[in-house]
Design an enzyme around this catalytic site. Structure first.
Site, PDB file in Angstrom:
ATOM      1  N   ILE A 105       0.833  -1.204   0.000  1.00  0.00           N
ATOM      2  CA  ILE A 105       0.000   0.000   0.000  1.00  0.00           C
ATOM      3  C   ILE A 105       0.865   1.251   0.000  1.00  0.00           C
ATOM      4  CG2 ILE A 105      -1.764   1.291   1.260  1.00  0.00           C
ATOM      5  CD1 ILE A 105      -2.411  -1.445   2.659  1.00  0.00           C
ATOM      6  N   CYS A 106       0.496   2.221  -0.838  1.00  0.00           N
ATOM      7  CA  CYS A 106       1.182   3.514  -0.810  1.00  0.00           C
ATOM      8  C   CYS A 106       0.294   4.514  -0.084  1.00  0.00           C
ATOM      9  CB  CYS A 106       1.454   4.000  -2.231  1.00  0.00           C
ATOM     10  SG  CYS A 106       2.207   5.634  -2.267  1.00  0.00           S
ATOM     11  N   LEU A 107       0.622   4.776   1.157  1.00  0.00           N
ATOM     12  CA  LEU A 107      -0.153   5.733   1.955  1.00  0.00           C
ATOM     13  C   LEU A 107       0.835   6.432   2.878  1.00  0.00           C
ATOM     14  CD1 LEU A 107      -2.994   6.752   2.802  1.00  0.00           C
ATOM     15  CD2 LEU A 107      -3.024   4.961   4.512  1.00  0.00           C
TER      16      LEU A 107
END
Lengths: 158, 180
Positions: free
Chosen positions: A91-93
């Site tokens: 996940i890119c967060l």
């Protein structure tokens, strides 16, 4: 530090989870003996292609937690989303990155943030470039179609 | 009826004396003409804030208890009062500020974490915290300086290469879309 705090978090989650029935289906340690591994299930938000689907997440907590962020991934090959790498579930967060994490946040907060990510994909930091390009081009029918295709494939093979 | 006291047991409770941050504000409000309901509302708010301040945001343990690494509360595991109105166990906030990723900022409000002056419980830690924060700020400045250098370098390279062969992704995509 981490175990005591995770025990506190677990108690709080047990108390509060029912209030999040629209978004968070499950958030618990994988096994009672091991508080450093958790699992979660997020519900697909309404008015998104994810509606009526559920998504599994794996959460690993480093022993330095909460000074460093939890490592969270979707189940591999289950989440077609701009900011999720399909094959790994990565996940890119930004709040999950070391330099943006804050120790006052907790797992519940992160789950809410991930739910918001499902509602509002960020095309400027994609891990699924195909989906991000289609979304950026504004082709909503292709976008919905592709996600539906992935999601149906997923339910068919499992 | 006659009562004879045979034995008296004292029971004590303790707590940190955390200075009220909104004291000054309140005074101002009382001086000006404020309707009764407004004053009530204000007091209600400050009560809520007190509840929030009663536990450490990092370890989530109450301030009258020790941080997870300590056995004994109070003097064994003191707290510090931040200038930004956020309080933590000394051990918890120090451990956080020791990480480079903290950049010396308060985990609650992302302002530079400084200890509030003129508070007795802060005095012991004032110098150590100040030194640590200075170290973090120095690192941050160095980091930003290198980032600026990198940016300048990238701009130079881009200028040299020109923009040949650099077709925006959207154009390629739009061409594909026409076929659909």
């Amino acid at each position: 530090m981490s175990l005591k705090r995770l025990l506190k978090e677990k108690r709080l989650i047990e108390k509060e989870l029912s209030g999040y029935s629209e978004s968070i289906e499950l958030l618990e340690p994988v096994a009672f003996e091991n508080f450093l591994k958790w699992r979660a299930v997020l519900k697909g938000p309404v008015n998104t292609p994810y509606h009526k689907h559920s998504f599994k997440l794996l959460i690993e907590l480093p022993s330095e937690y909460p000074l460093v962020p939890p490592a969270i991934t979707f189940e591999p090959y289950s989440m077609p989303h701009c900011n999720v790498e399909f094959s790994t579930g990565k996940i890119c967060l930004n709040i999950l990155e070391h330099e943006h994490w804050s120790p006052v946040w907790n797992l519940m907060y992160v789950m809410v943030a991930l739910y918001q990510l499902l509602q509002e994909p960020v095309v400027d930091s994609p891990l699924n470039i195909d989906l991000a390009n289609i979304l950026r081009a504004g082709d909503t029918s292709a976008y919905h179609g592709l996600i539906n295709y992935y999601l149906q494939e997923d339910t068919a093979t499992h | 009826m006659k009562v004879q006291i045979k034995n008296v047991n004292g029971v004590f409770a303790w707590g940190w004396q955390i200075p009220k941050h909104d004291q000054k504000v309140k005074k101002d409000h009382n001086n000006s003409i404020v309707s009764g309901s407004d004053v009530d509302h204000q007091e209600q708010n400050s009560d809520d804030e007190d509840d929030e301040e009663d536990f450490c945001g990092i370890c989530r343990a109450s301030f009258i208890r020790a941080c997870p690494n300590c056995k004994f509360p109070s003097d064994g595991c003191p707290i510090v009062i931040g200038k930004c109105k956020h309080n933590f166990h000394v051990h918890c906030i120090f451990e956080w500020l020791e990480t480079e990723a903290s950049r010396g900022l308060c985990p609650m409000c992302r302002q530079v974490f400084e200890l509030r002056k003129g508070v007795v419980i802060n005095d012991l830690h004032y110098v150590t915290f100040k030194e640590l924060i200075l170290k973090r700020q120095k690192e941050q400045n160095e980091f930003e300086a290198t980032a600026e250098d990198d940016e300048a370098l990238a701009r130079m390279i881009a200028a040299q290469e020109g923009n040949n062969g650099d077709v925006p992704v959207d154009d390629i995509l739009d061409q594909d879309m026409v076929v659909r």
